[in-house]
Design a protein around this motif. Structure first.
Motif, PDB file in Angstrom:
ATOM      1  N   VAL A 141       0.858  -1.197   0.000  1.00  0.00           N
ATOM      2  CA  VAL A 141       0.000   0.000   0.000  1.00  0.00           C
ATOM      3  C   VAL A 141       0.887   1.238   0.000  1.00  0.00           C
ATOM      4  O   VAL A 141       1.670   1.454   0.922  1.00  0.00           O
ATOM      5  CB  VAL A 141      -0.936   0.010   1.228  1.00  0.00           C
ATOM      6  CG1 VAL A 141      -1.759   1.297   1.261  1.00  0.00           C
ATOM      7  CG2 VAL A 141      -1.856  -1.202   1.196  1.00  0.00           C
ATOM      8  N   GLN A 142       0.761   2.055  -1.052  1.00  0.00           N
ATOM      9  CA  GLN A 142       1.534   3.285  -1.178  1.00  0.00           C
ATOM     10  C   GLN A 142       0.589   4.481  -1.081  1.00  0.00           C
ATOM     11  O   GLN A 142      -0.634   4.319  -1.113  1.00  0.00           O
ATOM     12  CB  GLN A 142       2.287   3.273  -2.512  1.00  0.00           C
ATOM     13  CG  GLN A 142       3.336   2.158  -2.583  1.00  0.00           C
ATOM     14  CD  GLN A 142       3.906   1.998  -3.981  1.00  0.00           C
ATOM     15  OE1 GLN A 142       3.284   1.375  -4.837  1.00  0.00           O
ATOM     16  NE2 GLN A 142       5.076   2.556  -4.215  1.00  0.00           N
ATOM     17  N   ILE A 180      -3.011  -4.273   3.260  1.00  0.00           N
ATOM     18  CA  ILE A 180      -4.333  -3.805   2.801  1.00  0.00           C
ATOM     19  C   ILE A 180      -5.319  -3.793   3.965  1.00  0.00           C
ATOM     20  O   ILE A 180      -6.094  -2.853   4.138  1.00  0.00           O
ATOM     21  CB  ILE A 180      -4.842  -4.699   1.644  1.00  0.00           C
ATOM     22  CG1 ILE A 180      -4.004  -4.470   0.381  1.00  0.00           C
ATOM     23  CG2 ILE A 180      -6.319  -4.444   1.354  1.00  0.00           C
ATOM     24  CD1 ILE A 180      -4.222  -5.497  -0.711  1.00  0.00           C
ATOM     25  N   GLU A 181      -5.265  -4.845   4.790  1.00  0.00           N
ATOM     26  CA  GLU A 181      -6.179  -4.909   5.940  1.00  0.00           C
ATOM     27  C   GLU A 181      -5.840  -3.848   6.974  1.00  0.00           C
ATOM     28  O   GLU A 181      -6.736  -3.179   7.515  1.00  0.00           O
ATOM     29  CB  GLU A 181      -6.121  -6.306   6.573  1.00  0.00           C
ATOM     30  CG  GLU A 181      -6.712  -7.387   5.677  1.00  0.00           C
ATOM     31  CD  GLU A 181      -6.852  -8.721   6.374  1.00  0.00           C
ATOM     32  OE1 GLU A 181      -7.913  -9.340   6.240  1.00  0.00           O
ATOM     33  OE2 GLU A 181      -5.883  -9.137   7.044  1.00  0.00           O
ATOM     34  N   ALA A 186      -9.615  -2.812   5.014  1.00  0.00           N
ATOM     35  CA  ALA A 186     -10.421  -3.646   4.121  1.00  0.00           C
ATOM     36  C   ALA A 186     -10.571  -5.054   4.698  1.00  0.00           C
ATOM     37  O   ALA A 186      -9.668  -5.573   5.358  1.00  0.00           O
ATOM     38  CB  ALA A 186      -9.766  -3.720   2.747  1.00  0.00           C
ATOM     39  N   ASN A 187     -11.715  -5.672   4.425  1.00  0.00           N
ATOM     40  CA  ASN A 187     -11.954  -7.073   4.808  1.00  0.00           C
ATOM     41  C   ASN A 187     -11.467  -7.926   3.635  1.00  0.00           C
ATOM     42  O   ASN A 187     -12.233  -8.299   2.758  1.00  0.00           O
ATOM     43  CB  ASN A 187     -13.441  -7.278   5.081  1.00  0.00           C
ATOM     44  CG  ASN A 187     -13.718  -8.609   5.767  1.00  0.00           C
ATOM     45  OD1 ASN A 187     -12.796  -9.318   6.163  1.00  0.00           O
ATOM     46  ND2 ASN A 187     -14.992  -8.948   5.901  1.00  0.00           N
ATOM     47  N   ALA A 188     -10.156  -8.190   3.616  1.00  0.00           N
ATOM     48  CA  ALA A 188      -9.513  -8.818   2.454  1.00  0.00           C
ATOM     49  C   ALA A 188      -9.705 -10.333   2.466  1.00  0.00           C
ATOM     50  O   ALA A 188      -9.568 -10.983   3.505  1.00  0.00           O
ATOM     51  CB  ALA A 188      -8.022  -8.490   2.448  1.00  0.00           C
ATOM     52  N   ALA A 189     -10.031 -10.881   1.281  1.00  0.00           N
ATOM     53  CA  ALA A 189     -10.232 -12.326   1.157  1.00  0.00           C
ATOM     54  C   ALA A 189      -9.477 -12.840  -0.065  1.00  0.00           C
ATOM     55  O   ALA A 189      -9.928 -12.685  -1.198  1.00  0.00           O
ATOM     56  CB  ALA A 189     -11.723 -12.633   1.015  1.00  0.00           C
ATOM     57  N   ILE A 284     -16.647  -7.202   1.575  1.00  0.00           N
ATOM     58  CA  ILE A 284     -15.449  -8.034   1.399  1.00  0.00           C
ATOM     59  C   ILE A 284     -14.749  -7.597   0.111  1.00  0.00           C
ATOM     60  O   ILE A 284     -15.408  -7.191  -0.856  1.00  0.00           O
ATOM     61  CB  ILE A 284     -15.811  -9.536   1.337  1.00  0.00           C
ATOM     62  CG1 ILE A 284     -16.138 -10.045   2.750  1.00  0.00           C
ATOM     63  CG2 ILE A 284     -14.695 -10.382   0.739  1.00  0.00           C
ATOM     64  CD1 ILE A 284     -16.384 -11.533   2.839  1.00  0.00           C
ATOM     65  N   VAL A 285     -13.418  -7.681   0.114  1.00  0.00           N
ATOM     66  CA  VAL A 285     -12.631  -7.369  -1.084  1.00  0.00           C
ATOM     67  C   VAL A 285     -11.860  -8.619  -1.505  1.00  0.00           C
ATOM     68  O   VAL A 285     -10.923  -9.036  -0.801  1.00  0.00           O
ATOM     69  CB  VAL A 285     -11.640  -6.211  -0.822  1.00  0.00           C
ATOM     70  CG1 VAL A 285     -10.832  -5.915  -2.078  1.00  0.00           C
ATOM     71  CG2 VAL A 285     -12.372  -4.966  -0.349  1.00  0.00           C
TER      72      VAL A 285
END
Length: 725
Positions: A141-142, A180-181, A186-189, A284-285
């Motif tokens: 993440v930038q 990312i989380e 974010a709810n990363a999957a 969710i992402v």
């Protein structure tokens, strides 16, 4: 629209003439931080969908969506480019796919990553239904990734993530997912996990289908792949990821949650359908990993796009307000049979004329139709309708609900205008844009080009809402303002190439602001008696500091008619005019609230102009008492450097009045985050390369406006010759 017509629109949203029904249409954007690989991914998508027959590379200047000369020369995306392709999920007995064997139309907008062109991302996300956000497998993440994510949140755009560059040294899929989380909340999957990394990258683990997608190194174009059983370690990774995914879906999706509570069997089809619903609901992402440049993982990611991202029918109907009544809300029903409503999100001038890019939210439009603009209250005829393929244009007869296209022939349109049916007028929410942070004076190199310069600036200003042109009243100079040095450099280059106007430019100037630090009252009087009718106006007001970013707010608290009602608007106009030039160095005054309290008038001599001037005098009087301060734009700067140059770079940032926020280590690479005044960042790209022997890079974006130290204020006032009073 009658209730019967509304029911008909809902029952049959598709016109019999459209090539692809709404449920098989996807409008997506590809966006990310600069150099994450957006354009490379877009190029692979176009190749695998059959829209291009050879893969164009950014570094060769051959990318389809980087069609401007400056984009091909610099290897960056400057303007968002729209392309249309179609994708059919290849049937496979081993894989569950929601649209198995069905052809879908995918409209793609490839957006810039550089912060100077953030307006392109903003307006694109406003009209898109979904987005692929691309992250670098090494950098994670930038700063600009965070900006893009916030923009997508603002417009409630569902998204999937593609973790790119998994072939590069230092790539770490798990670290990026955690990033990312943590940083984006974010709810990363993970649904497509890379098999291997760096030089061992060979494919993806399909978590839901519990299979491996393996790409052959013999096929350089990545067109062929094999579906294989998972090996021991891969099976463990897939099982854990699948369990985590189901757990998240049970919490996020009501339907799957009920099946779980009732102890019913949960199939792969159930999981896919639930993930689609949860993604569209922004709960969710889904995360996919691969390498666009090495042609690994793009086809499966395209399958994920059509499986999980919404079509126009999957999102809530756009809602606008009645142009004559702010309280009345009207829906733009997603149907070809509803009244026409579209949002003009971009203007572009080229050799064929002035193009207005628009997204149709409801109804359809045909060549030669008349559209109504509620802002101007005027009707205009559409001369041509065009489907855009980057810089290629195809004339079409009709454009339908859910489509993105361009029209020629309408004149009085600006970015953010609604175009609709006059019988069903509504105003859709326009995109919002940040204020410019940097300015410079420009003049044509020859007097003969003066008129051409004015035309070029007007057209470029219409195209780009973050590019502002104004004339300095004192010097007569033309001042152009934008989002950064690169932004203004590109503008000058475009003037030269597209309008044949060469310009001389002054040194860049910072867009300083002024604000007040305490509450103060002000009184202003205008009394002129020179025989005959005189001028009389008298205003008393109070100024109060406002929160950062609130701008100017005003309220009239005049009672008893001490200022007649017909002069109140003149007073408010005077208050607004007084904030254009502050008293320290003549910069705009922001973040204050003004209460108009009292005054007096003369039955004969009072006029609108007299009260406007009296309000200006009262404001200047209040400013002198309110202890004004100068504010400067502060940039959030992120430097990525080999560890051995870390000390030199931090020392240099400190010399630039920078505040170091944090230093993170990823392997032997240091990521330094700091806040630095924009005034100290000119020429930094050269300096950081010199300090690090060309091995460090940086990015920056506007963060806030902060007070300027007094020593710097004195220099600025000396250069400007003081304020306006």
């Amino acid at each position: 629209m009658t209730a019967v017509a509304e029911q008909k629109a809902v029952a049959s949203p598709n016109s019999s003439n459209r090539a692809f029904p709404l449920e098989r249409t996807r409008n997506i954007g590809i966006c990310a931080h600069i150099d994450a690989g957006k354009t490379t991914l877009t190029e692979r998508v176009l190749f695998y969908t059959g829209m291009v027959h050879r893969i164009g590379e950014v570094h060769d200047g051959q990318a389809t969506t980087d069609w401007m000369d400056q984009e091909r020369e610099r290897g960056i995306t400057i303007t968002s480019a729209a392309v249309t392709c179609s994708w059919t999920q290849i049937p496979s007995p081993d894989l569950v796919k929601l649209y198995d064997g069905v052809e879908l139309r995918v409209n793609i907008i490839d957006t810039p990553g550089h912060v100077d062109f953030t307006a392109e991302v903003e307006r694109s996300l406003r009209v898109l239904d979904g987005a692929i956000v691309v992250f670098c497998g090494v950098a994670g993440v930038q700063p600009q990734s965070e900006t893009v994510w916030r923009q997508a949140d603002k417009y409630h755009v569902p998204r999937i993530v593609f973790v790119n560059k998994m072939d590069r040294v230092g790539a770490d899929f798990g670290a990026v997912v955690a990033d990312i989380e943590e940083k984006l909340g974010a709810n990363a999957a993970p649904v497509l996990i890379p098999i291997g990394s760096e030089e061992t990258l060979r494919g993806q683990i399909d978590v839901i289908n519990h299979k491996a997608i393996a790409y052959s190194d013999d096929d350089m174009l990545g067109s062929t792949y094999q579906i294989e059983p998972l090996t021991g370690e891969q099976a463990e990774i897939a099982a854990q990821a699948y369990a985590d995914l189901v757990e998240k879906l049970v919490d996020a999706d009501e339907e799957l949650g009920m099946r779980f509570l009732e102890e019913q069997e949960i199939t792969r089809e159930d999981v896919k359908a639930a993930l689609r619903r949860a993604t569209i609901a922004n709960k969710i992402v889904p995360i996919c990993g691969g390498s666009a440049f090495k042609n690994k993982g793009v086809q499966a990611t395209l399958d994920a796009v059509v499986d999980y991202l919404p079509g126009p029918l999957d999102i809530a109907a756009a809602v606008g307000q009645d142009p004559d009544d702010e309280v009345v809300r009207r829906e733009a029903v997603t149907s070809d049979n509803a009244p026409f409503a579209a949002l003009a999100f971009k203007l572009w001038s080229d050799k064929f004329g002035r193009l207005v890019f628009f997204r149709v939210y409801s109804g359809m439009i045909a060549k030669g139709d008349v559209v109504y603009n509620p802002r101007t209250r005027k009707r205009e005829r559409v001369g041509r309708l065009i489907q855009i393929q980057a810089d290629q244009q195809t004339d079409v007869d009709s454009i339908y609900s859910g489509d993105i296209a361009a029209m020629v022939g309408v004149k009085n349109v600006v970015t953010g205008d609604t175009l609709c049916d006059q019988k069903y007028p509504l105003l859709l929410e326009p995109p919002t844009f940040p204020e410019p942070v940097i300015s410079m004076a420009v003049e044509p190199r020859t007097t003969a080009d003066q008129e051409k310069l004015a035309t070029a600036l007007q057209r470029l200003g219409e195209e780009d809402p973050t590019f502002v042109v104004k004339s300095d009243e004192e010097t007569g100079q033309t001042i152009i303002s934008g989002m950064g040095e690169l932004h203004l450099e590109i503008i000058r280059e475009r003037m030269k190439r597209e309008y044949s106007v060469q310009t001389n430019a002054g040194a860049p100037q910072i867009a300083y602001r002024e604000s007040i630090t305490k509450e103060a009252s002000g009184e202003g009087k205008l009394i002129k008696q020179s025989g005959g009718k005189g001028q009389y106006g008298h205003v008393i007001l109070k100024v109060t500091p406002g929160a950062r970013g609130t701008g100017l707010t005003m309220e009239s608290k005049v009672v008893g008619g001490t200022i007649p009602k017909e002069f109140i608007n003149s007073c408010l106009a005077g208050i607004k005019d007084a904030t254009i030039n502050g008293i320290i160095a003549g910069y705009p005054v922001v973040d204050l609230h003004v209460d108009l309290l009292d005054g007096s008038y003369h039955e004969v001599d009072s006029s609108e102009q007299a009260f406007k001037m009296a309000a200006i005098f009262a404001m200047k009087d209040a400013f002198r008492k309110a202890e004004c301060q100068l504010l400067e734009p502060i940039m959030a700067v992120e430097c990525t450097s080999p560890e051995n140059f870390q000390g030199d770079i931090m020392g240099d940032l400190n010399r630039r009045r920078g505040r170091i926020g944090s230093v993170d280590m990823r392997g032997n690479v240091a990521i330094i985050k700091a806040e630095v005044p924009l005034a100290e960042m000119f020429g930094y790209s050269t300096d950081i390369r010199t300090l690090s022997s060309g091995r460090a890079s940086y990015s920056m974006q506007p963060a806030s406006f902060d007070p300027v130290p007094q020593a710097v204020v004195d220099k600025i006032v000396e250069q400007r010759g003081g304020g306006s009073f």
